[in-house]
Write a protein that holds these residues in place. Structure first.
Motif, PDB file in Angstrom:
ATOM      1  N   ASP A 181       0.859  -1.076   0.054  1.00 21.95           N
ATOM      2  CA  ASP A 181      -0.248   0.187   0.036  1.00 21.95           C
ATOM      3  C   ASP A 181       0.740   1.160   0.086  1.00 21.95           C
ATOM      4  O   ASP A 181       1.807   1.358   0.801  1.00 21.95           O
ATOM      5  CB  ASP A 181      -0.807  -0.050   1.107  1.00 21.95           C
ATOM      6  CG  ASP A 181      -1.942   0.941   1.217  1.00 21.95           C
ATOM      7  OD1 ASP A 181      -2.381   1.595   0.136  1.00 21.95           O
ATOM      8  OD2 ASP A 181      -2.580   1.203   2.479  1.00 21.95           O
ATOM      9  N   SER A 185       1.921  -0.156  -7.903  1.00 25.20           N
ATOM     10  CA  SER A 185       0.897   0.234  -8.591  1.00 25.20           C
ATOM     11  C   SER A 185       0.826  -0.450 -10.017  1.00 25.20           C
ATOM     12  O   SER A 185       2.260  -1.014 -10.247  1.00 25.20           O
ATOM     13  CB  SER A 185       0.851   1.908  -8.875  1.00 25.20           C
ATOM     14  OG  SER A 185       2.237   2.280  -9.548  1.00 25.20           O
ATOM     15  N   GLU A 205      -2.107   6.732  -8.335  1.00 28.58           N
ATOM     16  CA  GLU A 205      -2.567   5.924  -7.064  1.00 28.58           C
ATOM     17  C   GLU A 205      -4.234   5.770  -7.192  1.00 28.58           C
ATOM     18  O   GLU A 205      -4.712   4.636  -7.227  1.00 28.58           O
ATOM     19  CB  GLU A 205      -2.406   6.878  -5.724  1.00 28.58           C
ATOM     20  CG  GLU A 205      -2.769   6.176  -4.398  1.00 28.58           C
ATOM     21  CD  GLU A 205      -2.316   4.759  -4.153  1.00 28.58           C
ATOM     22  OE1 GLU A 205      -2.830   3.999  -3.364  1.00 28.58           O
ATOM     23  OE2 GLU A 205      -1.038   4.625  -4.755  1.00 28.58           O
ATOM     24  N   ALA A 210      -2.665   0.483  -5.065  1.00 30.40           N
ATOM     25  CA  ALA A 210      -2.751  -0.951  -4.404  1.00 30.40           C
ATOM     26  C   ALA A 210      -4.086  -1.203  -3.967  1.00 30.40           C
ATOM     27  O   ALA A 210      -4.823  -2.201  -3.958  1.00 30.40           O
ATOM     28  CB  ALA A 210      -1.806  -1.041  -3.273  1.00 30.40           C
ATOM     29  N   LYS A 211      -4.859   0.093  -3.279  1.00 30.74           N
ATOM     30  CA  LYS A 211      -6.287  -0.159  -2.794  1.00 30.74           C
ATOM     31  C   LYS A 211      -7.153  -0.253  -4.033  1.00 30.74           C
ATOM     32  O   LYS A 211      -8.024  -1.390  -3.849  1.00 30.74           O
ATOM     33  CB  LYS A 211      -6.485   1.119  -1.824  1.00 30.74           C
ATOM     34  CG  LYS A 211      -5.994   0.962  -0.621  1.00 30.74           C
ATOM     35  CD  LYS A 211      -6.486   2.173   0.193  1.00 30.74           C
ATOM     36  CE  LYS A 211      -5.990   2.417   1.680  1.00 30.74           C
ATOM     37  NZ  LYS A 211      -4.889   2.860   1.763  1.00 30.74           N
ATOM     38  N   CYS A 214      -6.611  -4.130  -5.211  1.00 30.59           N
ATOM     39  CA  CYS A 214      -7.219  -5.129  -4.175  1.00 30.59           C
ATOM     40  C   CYS A 214      -8.576  -5.091  -3.897  1.00 30.59           C
ATOM     41  O   CYS A 214      -9.166  -5.986  -3.516  1.00 30.59           O
ATOM     42  CB  CYS A 214      -6.288  -5.004  -3.055  1.00 30.59           C
ATOM     43  SG  CYS A 214      -4.397  -5.489  -3.349  1.00 30.59           S
ATOM     44  N   LEU A 223      -3.438  -6.752  -0.022  1.00 31.51           N
ATOM     45  CA  LEU A 223      -3.198  -5.687   0.545  1.00 31.51           C
ATOM     46  C   LEU A 223      -2.255  -5.610   1.587  1.00 31.51           C
ATOM     47  O   LEU A 223      -2.604  -5.699   2.563  1.00 31.51           O
ATOM     48  CB  LEU A 223      -4.331  -4.666   0.793  1.00 31.51           C
ATOM     49  CG  LEU A 223      -3.970  -2.950   0.757  1.00 31.51           C
ATOM     50  CD1 LEU A 223      -3.298  -2.506  -0.540  1.00 31.51           C
ATOM     51  CD2 LEU A 223      -5.267  -2.215   1.308  1.00 31.51           C
ATOM     52  N   LYS A 225       0.716  -3.828   4.077  1.00 35.09           N
ATOM     53  CA  LYS A 225       1.281  -2.645   4.809  1.00 35.09           C
ATOM     54  C   LYS A 225       2.645  -2.231   4.579  1.00 35.09           C
ATOM     55  O   LYS A 225       3.271  -1.160   4.205  1.00 35.09           O
ATOM     56  CB  LYS A 225       0.890  -2.616   6.383  1.00 35.09           C
ATOM     57  CG  LYS A 225      -0.385  -2.569   6.685  1.00 35.09           C
ATOM     58  CD  LYS A 225      -0.559  -2.294   8.130  1.00 35.09           C
ATOM     59  CE  LYS A 225      -1.845  -2.339   8.540  1.00 35.09           C
ATOM     60  NZ  LYS A 225      -2.141  -2.262   9.962  1.00 35.09           N
TER      61      LYS A 225
END
Length: 510
Positions: A181, A185, A205, A210-211, A214, A223, A225
Motif C-alpha cells: 500500500d 501500482s 494512485e 494498491a487499494k 485489491c 493489500l 502494509k
C-alpha cells in the motif's frame, strides 16, 4: 580484456551495488528496500545462486541491466525468482533485462519449480524498443512463457512499486499478487498519458494504486502494509502448494479446530439474518490455517486455502455479511479463477453454500451476469480434484450449480440440518405462484394466513429429509460432526480419476 582477481571482484561489487546512492536514498525515503535485500529476506540464507550478474557490464550505469535473477530455496524448497532493481533506470527493461527474465521463467518451467516475481519497474526503455520489444525473444516472450507455465508451476508476484505499461501483465499472469500500500501500482498508461489520450485528469494512485486493485479491480489479491508483509505472503502462499502440477500439496502436522467457534450457534435460524462465513471456515479448519485470498474484493464470496487434519484444501464460501451472499459478476470471476488454481495444483475443493442465487436486474444483465455465471459454472464443471459441497443454510437457483451441487459430480453433497435446496426461497416462490390470488384477498389476516399456509406447504416440499430420501444429498450431519465427516470423505476421494472430457480444451464463456 583480461581480469585478475581484484578486477573481477570490483566488477562484481559494482554489479551488486545497483544504481547511484541518490536512488537508494530516494527509495529508502519511501520505505522501499533494495532489490537484493528483498531477495535475501525472502529466501533461505546462503541459498541464492544468481544468473546474469554481468548483463550489460560494458555499459555505464546499468548494473545487471536492472534485474536480479536466479535460483534459491524458500523453506527448503527450490524456486526461481526475478527482482527488478528500481535504482537502475527505475527498474526499466532493456534487451538483456528481458532476456534474463525469459531465461529464468524457462528454467522454472523446465525444472518444475515455482516462479517468484519481485516487481518494481517503470516498464520498457523506449530508447531500446527495437532491441527489446518486437522480436522473437522480445518482451512478448515473457508473457508467452508465463502463460505456458500457468497451472504447471505456481507463479506469485510481490509488487513493491510501479508495474507500468506492458510490464503490468507480469502480475496479471501470476496466480496471486501482493501489493504494498502506498508504493505499488499497476497501470497500462501513466496519468500523463491518460490525460493526453482521454482528457481525464487522474493520479497513479487513484487509477492503479494498491487499494484500487485489491478492492475494486480484483487484479491484486493481498493489500500489504510493508514490504516484509508482502514477502511473507509469498512464503505463505507457496507453503500451501506443490512445486508443480504433478505433485501433491505439502501436508502438515494435524491441528485441531478452534474451540472458540461454535458452528451450530454461528448459523442463525432465519435466512434473513447474516453471519460471517469467514468465522465458520476458521471454526471448521485446522486452527490458524485459513489463508484468505482477495479478502477486500467481491466480499460476498470468501475464498482461500486451509488445512483439514493437516491436508490442504481450497475453500469457496458464500458470505451473507456482504450483499446477502448473492453472486455478482466479480464474485463469479473470483470463484472461477480460484477453482482453476486449485484444480491445476491438486488442491481439493470445499464449497460452503449459503447462496440465494445470482443477482438479477438490468444493471447486472448489462454487465454480463449470465456470461460470468457461466464462467463460474464452467470452472466448477471442469474441476476434477476431489470436491465436496456442504449446504450450510441454503442453495437456491443457479447458486446450487455454482457451488458444485449434485449435478456437477461432487464427491459428496452434505447438508446440515439448517439446509434448504430449492429453485428459490419460500417467500419468493409463494409470491411468484400466487401473486394474483394474494392481491385479491382484501382481509389482511386472511391474506397473512393464506401466505403462511402456502409457505409451510412449500417448506415441506423442499424438506431436507425428503431430499436425502431422494438421494439428492448424500448425508445430513450435525455441525459438530462436519469436520470429521469432511476429513474422512476427502481421504476417500484422494485417489480419484481426474479425466473430464475428450478434447483439447473447452471454449470458456469469458
Amino acid at each position: 580484456m583480461t581480469l585478475d582477481g581484484e578486477a573481477l571482484e570490483q566488477l562484481r561489487k559494482r554489479a551488486r551495488a545497483g544504481g547511484a546512492d541518490k536512488y537508494h536514498a530516494a527509495n529508502a525515503a519511501k520505505g522501499k528496500l533494495f532489490a537484493r535485500e528483498r531477495v535475501a529476506l525472502l529466501v533461505d540464507e546462503g541459498s541464492f545462486v544468481e544468473d546474469g550478474l554481468y548483463a550489460n557490464a560494458m555499459a555505464e550505469g546499468l548494473p545487471a541491466d536492472g534485474v536480479v535473477t536466479g535460483t534459491a530455496t524458500i523453506d527448503g524448497r527450490q524456486v526461481c525468482l526475478m527482482a527488478n532493481d528500481s535504482t537502475v533506470k527505475a527498474g526499466s527493461w532493456g534487451a538483456r533485462t528481458v532476456e534474463k527474465i525469459i531465461r529464468i521463467i524457462e528454467r522454472a518451467y523446465a525444472t518444475g519449480v515455482p516462479m517468484v516475481y519481485l516487481v518494481d519497474s517503470a516498464g520498457a526503455r523506449i530508447t531500446d524498443q527495437v532491441e527489446l520489444f518486437p522480436g522473437r525473444r522480445g518482451a512478448g516472450k515473457i508473457f508467452w512463457n508465463q502463460v505456458r507455465a500457468s497451472g504447471s508451476i505456481p507463479q506469485v508476484c510481490a509488487l513493491f512499486g510501479p508495474s507500468a505499461a506492458g510490464g503490468a501483465y507480469i502480475p496479471a499472469f501470476c496466480d496471486v499478487v501482493a501489493m504494498v500500500d502506498g508504493n505499488a501500482s499497476m497501470y497500462l498508461g501513466s496519468d500523463r498519458m491518460v490525460e493526453m489520450v482521454t482528457g481525464e485528469k487522474t493520479t497513479l494512485e487513484a487509477m492503479g494504486g494498491a487499494k484500487v486493485h485489491c478492492a475494486e479491480s480484483g487484479v491484486g489479491h493481498f493489500l500489504c502494509k510493508t514490504e516484509v508483509d508482502a514477502l511473507d505472503v509469498v512464503k505463505t502462499y507457496l507453503s500451501y502448494l506443490p512445486s508443480n502440477w504433478q505433485q501433491q500439496p505439502p501436508a502438515a502436522e494435524p491441528v485441531a479446530a478452534s474451540e472458540k467457534v461454535d458452528l451450530a450457534a454461528l448459523v442463525p435460524a432465519s435466512e434473513r439474518q447474516a453471519f460471517d462465513m469467514r468465522r465458520y471456515v476458521k471454526g471448521l479448519l485446522d486452527d490458524g490455517s485459513f489463508f484468505e485470498i482477495q479478502a477486500l474484493w467481491a466480499k460476498e464470496l470468501t475464498i482461500g486455502f486451509g488445512r483439514l487434519n493437516g491436508e490442504v484444501v481450497g475453500v469457496v464460501g458464500n458470505n451473507s455479511m456482504f450483499k446477502g451472499g448473492v453472486l455478482f459478476v466479480d464474485s463469479a470471476d473470483k470463484a472461477s479463477r480460484f477453482v482453476q488454481l486449485c484444480d491445476a495444483f491438486n488442491v481439493p475443493l470445499l464449497f460452503l453454500s449459503d447462496v440465494p442465487g445470482f443477482m438479477v436486474g438490468s444493471a447486472v444483465e448489462k454487465q454480463g451476469i449470465i456470461r460470468h455465471g457461466a464462467k463460474m459454472i464452467t470452472a466448477i464443471s471442469e474441476a476434477t480434484v476431489p470436491k465436496i459441497c456442504v449446504v450450510v443454510r441454503k442453495a437456491y437457483g443457479a447458486g446450487l450449480y455454482a457451488m458444485a451441487g449434485p449435478g456437477f459430480e461432487p464427491d459428496a453433497t452434505i447438508a446440515l440440518p439448517t439446509a434448504k435446496i430449492a429453485v428459490m426461497g419460500a417467500e419468493a416462490a409463494v409470491n411468484a405462484v400466487y401473486a394474483n390470488k394474494i392481491a385479491a384477498i382484501s382481509d389482511a389476516d386472511e391474506r397473512a394466513a393464506f401466505v403462511a399456509a402456502k409457505r409451510e406447504e412449500y417448506e415441506r416440499d423442499i424438506d431436507i429429509v425428503r431430499l436425502a430420501s431422494e438421494l439428492v444429498v448424500d448425508a445430513i450431519v450435525e455441525p459438530h460432526e462436519l469436520r470429521a465427516e469432511l476429513v474422512r470423505r476427502f481421504a476417500a476421494a484422494r485417489g480419484k480419476e481426474r479425466h473430464f472430457a475428450k478434447r483439447r480444451h473447452g471454449v470458456t464463456p469469458v
